[in-house]
Design an enzyme around this catalytic site. Structure first.
Site, mmCIF file in Angstrom:
data_model
loop_
_atom_site.group_PDB
_atom_site.id
_atom_site.type_symbol
_atom_site.label_atom_id
_atom_site.label_comp_id
_atom_site.label_asym_id
_atom_site.label_seq_id
_atom_site.Cartn_x
_atom_site.Cartn_y
_atom_site.Cartn_z
ATOM 1 N N GLU A 3 -0.085 -0.513 1.474
ATOM 2 C CA GLU A 3 1.288 0.264 1.306
ATOM 3 C C GLU A 3 1.548 0.984 2.577
ATOM 4 O O GLU A 3 2.485 1.290 3.301
ATOM 5 C CB GLU A 3 1.329 0.871 0.057
ATOM 6 N N CYS A 33 -1.448 3.076 -5.736
ATOM 7 C CA CYS A 33 -2.391 4.385 -6.004
ATOM 8 C C CYS A 33 -1.491 5.574 -5.522
ATOM 9 O O CYS A 33 -0.323 5.656 -5.057
ATOM 10 C CB CYS A 33 -3.515 4.286 -5.192
#
Length: 140
Positions: free
Chosen positions: A53, A81
């Site tokens: 990401e 996360c």
């Protein structure tokens, strides 16, 4: 048709450039077009911040020449996360969509337990829409 399922499959295909359990992929989309796509580089770069990401967000910000990419959606093969969620918040991502939730994994891929991104998103000054969209007729 380019819908959530389409972009999630792109994220999964990108993530599968690495073997499990490191097969994380992410796609940044603006107005229905892919701006950036990347996978996890933590092990090869020896960089704990090189999650899929974050790598995709970096590439998207460079491609759009702006750190504020508020009109974009981030698609992930897996639930982001907290670090990746926070980077998306700093980039003003409008929406995060992921295929596999952290609770579906039977390993220690996530640093925190029982953290709800949906609840955290509500605490942001500019909330992000967080959506868990399981893949139809497919797995990761």
């Amino acid at each position: 048709m380019k819908d959530d399922q389409y972009f999630l499959r792109l994220a999964i295909d990108e993530g599968n450039k690495n073997p499990k359990p490191c097969n994380f992929g992410a796609v940044i989309v603006k107005d229905g077009d892919v701006v950036a796509i990347d996978h996890n580089h933590v092990n090869e770069k020896h960089d704990p911040s090189a999650h899929a990401e974050v790598s995709a967000l970096r590439a998207a910000c460079l491609a759009l020449a702006n750190h504020n990419i508020d009109s974009c959606t981030m698609y992930g093969s897996h639930e982001p996360c907290l670090m990746c969620f926070c980077c998306a918040a700093w980039a003003n991502i409008e929406r995060i969509v992921y295929a596999v939730s952290a609770s579906e994994l039977n390993d220690d891929s996530y640093e925190f337990k029982d953290v709800s991104l949906q609840e955290l998103a509500k605490k942001l000054l500019k909330p992000i829409k967080i959506e868990h969209v399981p893949l139809l007729n497919d797995g990761v």
